[in-house]
Design an enzyme around this catalytic site. Structure first.
Site, mmCIF file in Angstrom:
data_model
loop_
_atom_site.group_PDB
_atom_site.id
_atom_site.type_symbol
_atom_site.label_atom_id
_atom_site.label_comp_id
_atom_site.label_asym_id
_atom_site.label_seq_id
_atom_site.Cartn_x
_atom_site.Cartn_y
_atom_site.Cartn_z
ATOM 1 N N LYS A 111 78.903 70.136 52.433
ATOM 2 C CA LYS A 111 78.802 70.280 50.686
ATOM 3 C C LYS A 111 80.075 70.990 50.136
ATOM 4 C CE LYS A 111 74.273 70.986 51.633
ATOM 5 N NZ LYS A 111 73.204 71.033 51.610
ATOM 6 N N LYS A 194 74.192 60.736 56.661
ATOM 7 C CA LYS A 194 73.112 60.953 56.254
ATOM 8 C C LYS A 194 71.850 60.639 55.239
ATOM 9 C CE LYS A 194 72.345 65.488 56.053
ATOM 10 N NZ LYS A 194 71.741 66.742 55.676
ATOM 11 N N LYS A 197 68.767 63.512 50.135
ATOM 12 C CA LYS A 197 68.104 63.035 48.419
ATOM 13 C C LYS A 197 68.659 63.453 47.496
ATOM 14 C CE LYS A 197 65.048 67.270 50.290
ATOM 15 N NZ LYS A 197 66.320 68.383 50.207
HETATM 16 P P1 AMP Z 1 66.695 69.523 53.747
HETATM 17 O O1 AMP Z 1 66.711 67.950 52.614
HETATM 18 O O2 AMP Z 1 68.282 69.816 53.838
HETATM 19 O O3 AMP Z 1 65.662 70.586 52.674
HETATM 20 O O4 AMP Z 1 66.117 69.204 54.554
HETATM 21 C C1 AMP Z 1 65.024 69.312 55.436
HETATM 22 C C2 AMP Z 1 64.569 69.012 56.506
HETATM 23 O O5 AMP Z 1 64.755 67.775 56.510
HETATM 24 C C3 AMP Z 1 65.523 69.861 57.307
HETATM 25 O O6 AMP Z 1 64.483 69.813 58.420
HETATM 26 C C4 AMP Z 1 66.573 68.802 57.506
HETATM 27 O O7 AMP Z 1 66.834 68.118 59.228
HETATM 28 C C5 AMP Z 1 65.573 67.009 58.035
HETATM 29 N N1 AMP Z 1 66.144 66.482 57.530
HETATM 30 C C6 AMP Z 1 66.684 65.870 56.052
HETATM 31 N N2 AMP Z 1 67.598 64.798 55.414
HETATM 32 C C7 AMP Z 1 67.582 64.272 57.340
HETATM 33 C C8 AMP Z 1 67.408 62.633 57.426
HETATM 34 N N3 AMP Z 1 68.840 61.793 56.965
HETATM 35 N N4 AMP Z 1 66.926 62.197 58.957
HETATM 36 C C9 AMP Z 1 66.576 63.388 59.652
HETATM 37 N N5 AMP Z 1 66.157 64.356 58.957
HETATM 38 C C10 AMP Z 1 66.319 64.950 58.140
#
Ligand code: AMP
Ligand code: TRP
Length: 332
Positions: A111, A194, A197
């Site tokens: 990041k 990955k 968002k």
């Molecule tokens: P975040 O969007 O970083 O707040 O992530 C929220 C949750 O979604 C966390 O448990 C992450 O591990 C999961 N997550 C985010 N992106 C992915 C992805 N591309 N594949 C699987 N899990 C994800």
């Protein structure tokens, strides 16, 4: 009954990665766990967020989470900034975690990128806040996507060092629950990155608010290779884009790669993509509709979060007060 904690950042619209890697599992865990779920707005400001958008995105993510099936009657659901215990315990953890531990965090490196000197100090200590989120509730199981594994190992290191330094057995060990065949959903444009968002490319992800036509179009344009699908998972080696689409399909059909390839092996991508888009629309369209319905009444969402915050604080405040007593803060 084991206590679960997990959270999602309000840093954009939740994606298919969030859904398959995290939210879908949160919903299932409600049946046999005491669940606490948060919108991690304190984490979100580790990178710049427009103030007016942050509040709205917090509501939107909350609506999406509820639309996916998190039930604020059964689970505690709130936004992180509304419960002071998170920031209070995070400060103590900033003083427990070692710089050497934080220096190993791959998410910070990703990041912060090349401009490391200009990253916020919050981004650097982000895993300490994450440890505080979980341990402020003495939660023992944490459902997350694969990308968060390293942060949970660090949370365990912090808990152990706190217990060791203060000579107590106060914080419990934490178990990561990384569940399902799509614990790491990859970008539709690049099977080695990955799905996120915050990716600048809209085409790289499926949003939980995308309509049927957008979903179908993004899947049609998803990067693939010229070979047909293999008959078994070994044939996916070196084909990250094919592996990703098979993993997504497997998660949606509640099977695994073997099951998907038994049915679709030998098929070209255009037929497979059509079947995949159909599954995606069937799962996501009702969620998008429910999210829109909830967002029409922001007052109700705010009231749900407010009540959740009260319930969360009732659990976390005494635990954090005890941590402060163990540290030796004067209580008058
Ligand atoms: P975040 O969007 O970083 O707040 O992530 C929220 C949750 O979604 C966390 O448990 C992450 O591990 C999961 N997550 C985010 N992106 C992915 C992805 N591309 N594949 C699987 N899990 C994800
Ligand atoms: N850092 C997590 C992510 O970006 C979100 C999060 C914040 C979290 N606090 C948490 C996840 C506590 C699990 C437990 O995915």
């Amino acid at each position: 009954m084991q206590r679960i904690f997990s959270a999602i950042q309000p840093s954009g619209i939740p994606t298919l990665g969030n859904f398959l890697g995290a939210l879908r599992n949160w919903v299932k865990l409600q049946d046999d766990h005491e669940c606490i779920f948060a919108v991690a707005d304190l984490h979100a400001i580790t990178v710049w967020q427009e103030p007016a958008q942050l509040a709205q995105q917090t509501r939107e993510i909350a609506a999406s989470v509820i639309a996916c099936g998190v039930d604020p009657g059964r689970s505690v659901f709130f936004h992180q900034s509304a419960v002071r215990a998170h920031a209070q315990l995070a400060w103590i953890f900033n003083c427990v975690a070692r710089l050497g531990w934080l220096n190993r965090m791959t998410q910070f490196k990703d990041k912060a990128g090349k401009d490391r000197e200009n990253a916020s100090s919050g981004l650097y200590v982000y895993p300490n806040l994450m440890a505080a989120d979980i341990l402020a509730y003495h939660a023992t199981r944490v459902p997350v996507g694969d990308d968060q594994r390293q942060h949970l190992e660090l949370a365990n290191d912090i808990a152990q060092k706190f217990n060791h330094d203060y000579g107590v057995a106060f914080f419990p060990p934490i178990e990561a629950l990384v569940l399902g065949p799509a614990a790491r959903v990859m970008s539709l444009r690049d099977g080695t990155k990955k799905m996120s968002k915050s990716d600048p490319s809209e085409q790289s992800r499926i949003n939980l608010t995308d309509d049927a036509e957008t979903i179908a179009q993004k899947i049609r344009r998803a990067k693939t290779d010229p070979q047909p699908l293999p008959g078994d998972p070994a044939g996916l080696d070196g084909r990250p884009e094919a592996r990703n689409l098979v993993g997504i399909y497997a998660a949606l059909a509640d099977t695994d790669a073997v099951g998907v390839l038994r049915e679709h092996g030998g098929q070209g991508f255009s037929a497979f993509k059509e079947a995949l888009a159909e599954r995606l629309v069937a799962t996501l369209a009702p969620i998008a509709a429910e999210t829109r319905r909830l967002l029409a009444d922001p007052g109700t969402i705010d009231a749900i979060l407010r009540e959740g915050a009260e319930r969360a604080a009732a659990i976390a405040d005494p635990i954090v007060a005890e941590a402060e007593r163990l540290v030796g803060f004067l209580r008058t």
